[in-house]
Motif scaffolding. Structure first.
Motif, PDB file in Angstrom:
ATOM      1  N   PHE A 150      12.282  -3.047  14.737  1.00  0.00           N
ATOM      2  CA  PHE A 150      11.481  -2.863  13.588  1.00  0.00           C
ATOM      3  C   PHE A 150       9.820  -3.221  14.052  1.00  0.00           C
ATOM      4  N   PHE A 151       8.997  -2.257  13.959  1.00  0.00           N
ATOM      5  CA  PHE A 151       7.516  -2.484  14.139  1.00  0.00           C
ATOM      6  C   PHE A 151       6.501  -2.249  12.885  1.00  0.00           C
ATOM      7  N   GLN A 152       5.998  -3.439  12.741  1.00  0.00           N
ATOM      8  CA  GLN A 152       4.961  -3.482  11.489  1.00  0.00           C
ATOM      9  C   GLN A 152       3.590  -3.977  11.924  1.00  0.00           C
ATOM     10  N   ARG A 153       2.682  -3.029  11.306  1.00  0.00           N
ATOM     11  CA  ARG A 153       1.350  -3.231  11.567  1.00  0.00           C
ATOM     12  C   ARG A 153       0.687  -4.473  11.082  1.00  0.00           C
ATOM     13  N   VAL A 154       0.127  -5.242  11.848  1.00  0.00           N
ATOM     14  CA  VAL A 154      -0.569  -6.559  11.295  1.00  0.00           C
ATOM     15  C   VAL A 154      -1.929  -6.539  11.641  1.00  0.00           C
ATOM     16  N   PRO A 155      -2.824  -7.281  10.734  1.00  0.00           N
ATOM     17  CA  PRO A 155      -4.425  -6.799  11.257  1.00  0.00           C
ATOM     18  C   PRO A 155      -4.721  -7.845  12.148  1.00  0.00           C
ATOM     19  N   GLU A 156      -4.152  -8.837  12.647  1.00  0.00           N
ATOM     20  CA  GLU A 156      -4.213  -9.691  13.742  1.00  0.00           C
ATOM     21  C   GLU A 156      -3.822  -9.203  14.975  1.00  0.00           C
ATOM     22  N   GLY A 157      -4.499  -9.515  16.078  1.00  0.00           N
ATOM     23  CA  GLY A 157      -3.958  -9.252  17.380  1.00  0.00           C
ATOM     24  C   GLY A 157      -3.066 -10.367  18.149  1.00  0.00           C
ATOM     25  N   LYS A 158      -2.525 -10.059  19.163  1.00  0.00           N
ATOM     26  CA  LYS A 158      -1.629 -11.124  19.897  1.00  0.00           C
ATOM     27  C   LYS A 158      -2.599 -12.026  20.257  1.00  0.00           C
ATOM     28  N   ARG A 159      -2.317 -13.349  20.263  1.00  0.00           N
ATOM     29  CA  ARG A 159      -3.333 -14.438  20.686  1.00  0.00           C
ATOM     30  C   ARG A 159      -2.775 -15.502  21.902  1.00  0.00           C
ATOM     31  N   ALA A 160      -1.254 -15.638  21.707  1.00  0.00           N
ATOM     32  CA  ALA A 160      -0.776 -16.563  22.864  1.00  0.00           C
ATOM     33  C   ALA A 160       0.602 -15.917  23.443  1.00  0.00           C
ATOM     34  N   LYS A 161       1.192 -16.637  24.182  1.00  0.00           N
ATOM     35  CA  LYS A 161       2.547 -16.272  24.851  1.00  0.00           C
ATOM     36  C   LYS A 161       3.655 -16.162  23.860  1.00  0.00           C
ATOM     37  N   ASN A 162       4.306 -15.360  23.834  1.00  0.00           N
ATOM     38  CA  ASN A 162       5.630 -15.046  23.086  1.00  0.00           C
ATOM     39  C   ASN A 162       6.392 -16.128  22.739  1.00  0.00           C
ATOM     40  N   ARG A 163       7.019 -16.726  21.727  1.00  0.00           N
ATOM     41  CA  ARG A 163       7.815 -17.850  21.546  1.00  0.00           C
ATOM     42  C   ARG A 163       9.265 -17.234  21.813  1.00  0.00           C
ATOM     43  N   VAL A 164       9.522 -15.985  21.592  1.00  0.00           N
ATOM     44  CA  VAL A 164      10.657 -15.491  21.806  1.00  0.00           C
ATOM     45  C   VAL A 164      10.529 -14.175  22.452  1.00  0.00           C
ATOM     46  N   HIS A 165      11.240 -13.827  23.533  1.00  0.00           N
ATOM     47  CA  HIS A 165      11.222 -12.282  24.241  1.00  0.00           C
ATOM     48  C   HIS A 165      12.297 -11.684  24.448  1.00  0.00           C
ATOM     49  N   LEU A 166      12.248 -10.439  24.638  1.00  0.00           N
ATOM     50  CA  LEU A 166      13.459  -9.857  25.056  1.00  0.00           C
ATOM     51  C   LEU A 166      13.810  -9.944  26.585  1.00  0.00           C
ATOM     52  N   ASP A 213       5.507  -7.742  15.320  1.00  0.00           N
ATOM     53  CA  ASP A 213       4.049  -7.491  14.662  1.00  0.00           C
ATOM     54  C   ASP A 213       3.346  -6.527  15.631  1.00  0.00           C
ATOM     55  N   CYS A 214       2.706  -5.604  15.254  1.00  0.00           N
ATOM     56  CA  CYS A 214       1.940  -4.880  16.189  1.00  0.00           C
ATOM     57  C   CYS A 214       0.601  -4.316  15.586  1.00  0.00           C
ATOM     58  N   ALA A 215      -0.089  -3.659  16.530  1.00  0.00           N
ATOM     59  CA  ALA A 215      -1.344  -2.847  15.975  1.00  0.00           C
ATOM     60  C   ALA A 215      -0.998  -1.331  15.852  1.00  0.00           C
ATOM     61  N   ASP A 216      -0.091  -0.620  16.658  1.00  0.00           N
ATOM     62  CA  ASP A 216       0.256   0.613  16.688  1.00  0.00           C
ATOM     63  C   ASP A 216       1.781   0.713  16.586  1.00  0.00           C
ATOM     64  N   PRO A 217       2.460   0.561  15.202  1.00  0.00           N
ATOM     65  CA  PRO A 217       4.097   0.562  15.229  1.00  0.00           C
ATOM     66  C   PRO A 217       4.811   2.123  15.927  1.00  0.00           C
TER      67      PRO A 217
END
Length: 143
Positions: free
Chosen positions: A68-84, A8-12
């Motif tokens: 896959f990158f999809q635009r969502v209206p909200e920004g990131k708010r906390a630490k990732n629960r999963v990361h690469l 989920d992101c602002a700029d896919p």
């Protein structure tokens, strides 16, 4: 079974290009019958303001997962629960490993990443790694 990793992101488009560069992937091209994404989106009637709603990066060898990158209206708010974890120093240890990780960190910072933290090797279990964030703040590790 295939695996796709979704962000989920602002700029896919921007994030797809960033991760394609990190991983040696390529931004997924348009569907068959179209030379560009704009041609496809025109044909499908997608308005200009919706043209960066999604993007993808794919492994040119076809073995790695699609991102896959999809635009969502909200920004990131906390630490990732999963990361690469980007395996930037396979087979290396000690100073050689950390030097390879530092070199990769420098390359990725030049592409828009942020460096967050460095964890020194702590044998026998910890080989050392660098925590980074992509241009939208999603954490990942250079391992």
């Amino acid at each position: 079974m295939d695996v796709q990793i979704t962000f989920d992101c602002a700029d896919p488009a921007g994030l797809a290009a960033f991760w394609a560069g990190v991983l040696g992937y390529r931004v997924q091209g348009p569907p068959k019958g179209f030379e560009t994404w704009d041609q496809a989106l025109d044909a499908w009637g997608v308005p200009p303001e919706r043209r960066n709603d999604a993007s993808a990066a794919v492994d040119p060898d076809g073995t790695g997962p699609r991102l896959f990158f999809q635009r969502v209206p909200e920004g990131k708010r906390a630490k990732n629960r999963v990361h690469l974890d980007v395996r930037a120093a396979p087979g290396l240890s000690g100073d050689a490993r950390m030097a390879a990780l530092e070199a990769e960190a420098g390359r990725l910072v030049a592409r828009g990443a942020s460096r967050l933290d460095r964890h020194e090797p702590s044998p026998p279990l910890g080989a050392g790694h660098i925590v980074m964030a992509d241009p939208e703040g999603n954490e990942f590790c250079l391992d």
